[in-house]
Scaffold this motif. Structure first.
Motif, PDB file in Angstrom:
ATOM      1  N   PHE A   5       4.999 -33.532 -32.984  1.00  8.64           N
ATOM      2  CA  PHE A   5       5.554 -32.247 -32.753  1.00  8.64           C
ATOM      3  C   PHE A   5       6.977 -31.218 -33.330  1.00  8.64           C
ATOM      4  O   PHE A   5       8.172 -31.520 -33.537  1.00  8.64           O
ATOM      5  N   LEU A   6       6.574 -30.138 -33.884  1.00  3.98           N
ATOM      6  CA  LEU A   6       7.451 -29.208 -34.759  1.00  3.98           C
ATOM      7  C   LEU A   6       7.383 -27.790 -34.506  1.00  3.98           C
ATOM      8  O   LEU A   6       5.997 -27.396 -34.253  1.00  3.98           O
ATOM      9  N   SER A   7       8.205 -27.265 -34.262  1.00  2.30           N
ATOM     10  CA  SER A   7       8.937 -25.546 -34.101  1.00  2.30           C
ATOM     11  C   SER A   7       9.549 -25.415 -35.282  1.00  2.30           C
ATOM     12  O   SER A   7      10.258 -25.784 -36.114  1.00  2.30           O
ATOM     13  N   ALA A   8       9.003 -23.872 -36.071  1.00  2.58           N
ATOM     14  CA  ALA A   8       9.398 -23.968 -37.247  1.00  2.58           C
ATOM     15  C   ALA A   8       8.389 -21.631 -37.217  1.00  2.58           C
ATOM     16  O   ALA A   8       7.973 -22.134 -36.643  1.00  2.58           O
ATOM     17  N   SER A   9       9.561 -21.733 -38.053  1.00  3.91           N
ATOM     18  CA  SER A   9       9.667 -20.285 -38.411  1.00  3.91           C
ATOM     19  C   SER A   9       8.481 -19.766 -39.419  1.00  3.91           C
ATOM     20  O   SER A   9       8.048 -18.474 -40.094  1.00  3.91           O
ATOM     21  N   TYR A  10       8.625 -21.041 -39.925  1.00  5.76           N
ATOM     22  CA  TYR A  10       7.007 -20.993 -41.463  1.00  5.76           C
ATOM     23  C   TYR A  10       6.287 -22.324 -41.239  1.00  5.76           C
ATOM     24  O   TYR A  10       6.695 -23.228 -41.353  1.00  5.76           O
ATOM     25  N   VAL A  11       5.045 -22.276 -41.384  1.00  7.44           N
ATOM     26  CA  VAL A  11       4.105 -22.776 -41.823  1.00  7.44           C
ATOM     27  C   VAL A  11       3.095 -22.485 -42.839  1.00  7.44           C
ATOM     28  O   VAL A  11       2.878 -21.304 -42.902  1.00  7.44           O
ATOM     29  N   THR A  12       2.571 -23.526 -43.877  1.00  8.63           N
ATOM     30  CA  THR A  12       1.934 -23.124 -44.764  1.00  8.63           C
ATOM     31  C   THR A  12       0.342 -22.404 -44.204  1.00  8.63           C
ATOM     32  O   THR A  12      -0.468 -21.885 -45.196  1.00  8.63           O
ATOM     33  N   GLY A  13      -0.244 -22.918 -43.025  1.00  7.00           N
ATOM     34  CA  GLY A  13      -1.587 -21.832 -42.611  1.00  7.00           C
ATOM     35  C   GLY A  13      -1.097 -21.119 -42.085  1.00  7.00           C
ATOM     36  O   GLY A  13      -2.217 -20.138 -41.561  1.00  7.00           O
ATOM     37  N   ILE A  14      -0.278 -19.760 -41.850  1.00  8.48           N
ATOM     38  CA  ILE A  14       0.298 -18.184 -41.510  1.00  8.48           C
ATOM     39  C   ILE A  14      -0.533 -17.128 -42.109  1.00  8.48           C
ATOM     40  O   ILE A  14      -0.784 -17.189 -43.944  1.00  8.48           O
ATOM     41  N   ASP A  15      -1.260 -16.910 -41.735  1.00  9.45           N
ATOM     42  CA  ASP A  15      -2.866 -15.866 -42.312  1.00  9.45           C
ATOM     43  C   ASP A  15      -2.575 -14.493 -42.517  1.00  9.45           C
ATOM     44  O   ASP A  15      -2.139 -14.219 -41.222  1.00  9.45           O
ATOM     45  N   ALA A  65      18.730 -13.090 -37.635  1.00 10.98           N
ATOM     46  CA  ALA A  65      17.956 -13.070 -37.753  1.00 10.98           C
ATOM     47  C   ALA A  65      16.286 -12.961 -36.044  1.00 10.98           C
ATOM     48  O   ALA A  65      16.169 -13.966 -36.382  1.00 10.98           O
ATOM     49  N   PRO A  66      16.051 -12.303 -35.976  1.00  7.93           N
ATOM     50  CA  PRO A  66      14.367 -12.548 -34.666  1.00  7.93           C
ATOM     51  C   PRO A  66      13.229 -13.241 -35.707  1.00  7.93           C
ATOM     52  O   PRO A  66      13.505 -12.593 -36.721  1.00  7.93           O
ATOM     53  N   LEU A  67      12.928 -13.754 -35.259  1.00 13.57           N
ATOM     54  CA  LEU A  67      11.916 -15.222 -36.539  1.00 13.57           C
ATOM     55  C   LEU A  67      10.047 -15.120 -35.664  1.00 13.57           C
ATOM     56  O   LEU A  67      11.072 -15.305 -34.226  1.00 13.57           O
ATOM     57  N   THR A  68       9.702 -14.790 -35.773  1.00 14.72           N
ATOM     58  CA  THR A  68       8.137 -15.136 -35.236  1.00 14.72           C
ATOM     59  C   THR A  68       8.021 -17.254 -35.093  1.00 14.72           C
ATOM     60  O   THR A  68       8.356 -17.131 -36.609  1.00 14.72           O
ATOM     61  N   VAL A  90      -0.037 -29.308 -41.422  1.00 15.52           N
ATOM     62  CA  VAL A  90       0.618 -28.771 -39.729  1.00 15.52           C
ATOM     63  C   VAL A  90      -0.943 -27.624 -38.657  1.00 15.52           C
ATOM     64  O   VAL A  90      -0.747 -26.426 -39.870  1.00 15.52           O
ATOM     65  N   ALA A  91      -0.911 -27.482 -37.684  1.00 16.64           N
ATOM     66  CA  ALA A  91      -2.251 -27.495 -36.924  1.00 16.64           C
ATOM     67  C   ALA A  91      -1.160 -26.400 -36.168  1.00 16.64           C
ATOM     68  O   ALA A  91      -0.444 -26.947 -35.134  1.00 16.64           O
ATOM     69  N   VAL A  92      -1.463 -24.888 -35.786  1.00 10.27           N
ATOM     70  CA  VAL A  92      -0.402 -24.441 -34.978  1.00 10.27           C
ATOM     71  C   VAL A  92      -1.238 -24.557 -34.001  1.00 10.27           C
ATOM     72  O   VAL A  92      -2.178 -23.614 -33.806  1.00 10.27           O
ATOM     73  N   VAL A  93      -0.536 -24.396 -32.829  1.00  8.02           N
ATOM     74  CA  VAL A  93      -1.138 -25.021 -31.090  1.00  8.02           C
ATOM     75  C   VAL A  93      -0.010 -23.456 -30.716  1.00  8.02           C
ATOM     76  O   VAL A  93      -0.981 -23.188 -29.408  1.00  8.02           O
ATOM     77  N   ASP A  94       0.760 -23.018 -31.282  1.00 11.49           N
ATOM     78  CA  ASP A  94       0.969 -22.203 -29.841  1.00 11.49           C
ATOM     79  C   ASP A  94       1.820 -20.801 -31.227  1.00 11.49           C
ATOM     80  O   ASP A  94       2.606 -21.398 -32.508  1.00 11.49           O
ATOM     81  N   SER A  95       1.927 -20.440 -31.337  1.00 11.15           N
ATOM     82  CA  SER A  95       3.084 -19.127 -31.871  1.00 11.15           C
ATOM     83  C   SER A  95       3.634 -18.143 -30.712  1.00 11.15           C
ATOM     84  O   SER A  95       3.224 -17.823 -29.593  1.00 11.15           O
ATOM     85  N   PHE A  96       5.300 -17.858 -31.166  1.00 12.81           N
ATOM     86  CA  PHE A  96       5.899 -16.912 -30.518  1.00 12.81           C
ATOM     87  C   PHE A  96       6.622 -15.595 -31.115  1.00 12.81           C
ATOM     88  O   PHE A  96       7.714 -15.790 -31.495  1.00 12.81           O
ATOM     89  N   LYS A  97       6.001 -14.431 -31.443  1.00 16.21           N
ATOM     90  CA  LYS A  97       6.252 -12.987 -31.448  1.00 16.21           C
ATOM     91  C   LYS A  97       8.089 -12.799 -31.911  1.00 16.21           C
ATOM     92  O   LYS A  97       8.250 -12.452 -30.551  1.00 16.21           O
TER      93      LYS A  97
END
Length: 382
Positions: free
Chosen positions: A264-274, A349-352, A364-371
């Protein structure tokens, strides 16, 4: 440890410089081409190259081309002092924009202050590094830790955590915040262990995990090689507990192969951002680098965006003058692969944020996001 300086001369940049009448704006990039960060540093350099090429192709900044000056900081303090000194006082760069270890950042900051140049730090880090010349467009613990801990407690049933880190500012800073957050949430930390930054034998620590009764592990190592060795040894030892890695990026996860599966990782960027911006960025990276492309990640994308943020600040200031640029930096934004980025919260910076889990192929499969997660109280006196 010998430090080597590499000046990247891009074909497009050379053409652009010839086409411009004015002198180039020099961007210093001290980065760990050797040492712990050498696994991820090439992706950071590639992202910087693309940003400069794109900006120069559209006329540069205030009619001047951008030029990169790349220096190897060897991922540590001694190398960083030499790299920063070379860039600031010999190359006379207009700005420093870099992803580095916390040890390298801390060693370079006095030189930044003495030379009075803007410094945009593009690496996730332990937080609360405050300097009038320093801005950060990457995440801090307040943005990164809660998604992992909350998921482990609510979805994985974790009540006892074992923490593992590299013994330096980032490793200890991240785990100090994590420990406090875990305990406030009502769980227990049953172990906390560290190895030196260049340590590679995690056997004794893994033995302690097995006897601790832990039902989850969280790690915060120096980016790159320590992540790889720790993960490989955890898997070889048969450790299958929920594993939250606070320092792994998508590129490093891919380099681990099957060992990374399930992290599990928590990141502000993953390649799958649509988003259109991310798709355009990925397409441009693929077109430029082809088979040589390193996986874009949560260390390289902030580098790309920071160059655009500097461009926006210089254009707002109408000058590369340090005082004017520093005043403009918190007032500008750039919408890139991660969305709209503005370093307007105490130079942060505020980050999603995205909670992800590594799949079989290293993606990386996105499990959840936080804006728009707030970085919290980082530098209230600035």
């Amino acid at each position: 440890m010998q430090m080597k300086t590499i000046v990247l001369t891009l074909a497009s940049a050379a053409y652009a410089t010839a086409a411009f009448a004015a002198d180039p704006i020099k961007i210093g990039v001290p980065v760990g081409l050797s040492g712990a960060n050498s696994v991820v540093a090439p992706s950071v350099v590639q992202a910087a190259e693309l940003a400069v090429e794109e900006i120069n192709a559209k006329g540069g900044v205030l009619g001047r081309p951008l030029a990169l000056e790349i220096a190897d900081d060897a991922s540590g303090a001694a190398g960083a002092q030499k790299a920063f000194d070379s860039l600031v006082f010999q190359k006379e760069v207009n700005v420093v924009i870099s992803m580095e270890t916390s040890a390298a950042r801390n060693a370079g900051l006095p030189i930044i202050s003495k030379g009075d140049v803007p410094y945009i730090y593009t690496s996730f880090y332990e937080g609360k590094s405050c300097n009038a010349n320093l801005f950060v467009d990457a995440w801090v613990p307040e943005q990164q830790v809660p998604p992992v801990v909350d998921n482990f407690m609510s979805k994985q049933g974790a009540k006892k955590f074992f923490l593992i880190g590299s013994d330096y500012a980032f490793g200890r800073g991240m785990l100090s915040f994590a420990k406090g957050y875990i305990e406030k949430a009502g769980a227990q930390v049953v172990g906390e262990e560290y190895l030196p930054m260049d340590g590679s034998d995690w056997t004794a620590i893994i033995s302690k995990i097995k006897s601790s009764g832990a039902d989850a592990i969280m790690t915060s190592t120096a980016g790159g090689a320590p992540n790889v060795t720790l993960t490989k040894q955890l898997r070889s030892a048969g450790v299958t507990l929920p594993y939250g890695n606070l320092a792994v990026d998508e590129g490093t996860a891919k380099s681990m192969g099957a060992d990374a599966k399930g992290i599990f990782l928590s990141a502000s960027y993953v390649t799958g951002i649509d988003s259109p911006e991310n798709k355009a960025f990925l397409s441009a990276m693929d077109k430029k680098f082809g088979k040589e492309l390193r996986t874009p990640n949560d260390l390289s994308v902030p580098q790309y965006e920071a160059i655009y943020l500097y461009k926006a600040a210089v254009e707002k200031a109408g000058s590369t003058d340090t005082a004017k640029v520093l005043k403009a930096l918190p007032e500008v934004s750039f919408t890139g692969p991660r969305g709209k980025i503005s370093m307007n919260k105490q130079h942060h910076a505020p980050l999603t944020m995205y909670l992800g889990q590594v799949k079989d192929d290293g993606s990386v499969a996105v499990v959840d996001s936080f804006k728009d997660v707030d970085p919290g109280n980082q530098c209230p006196k600035l």
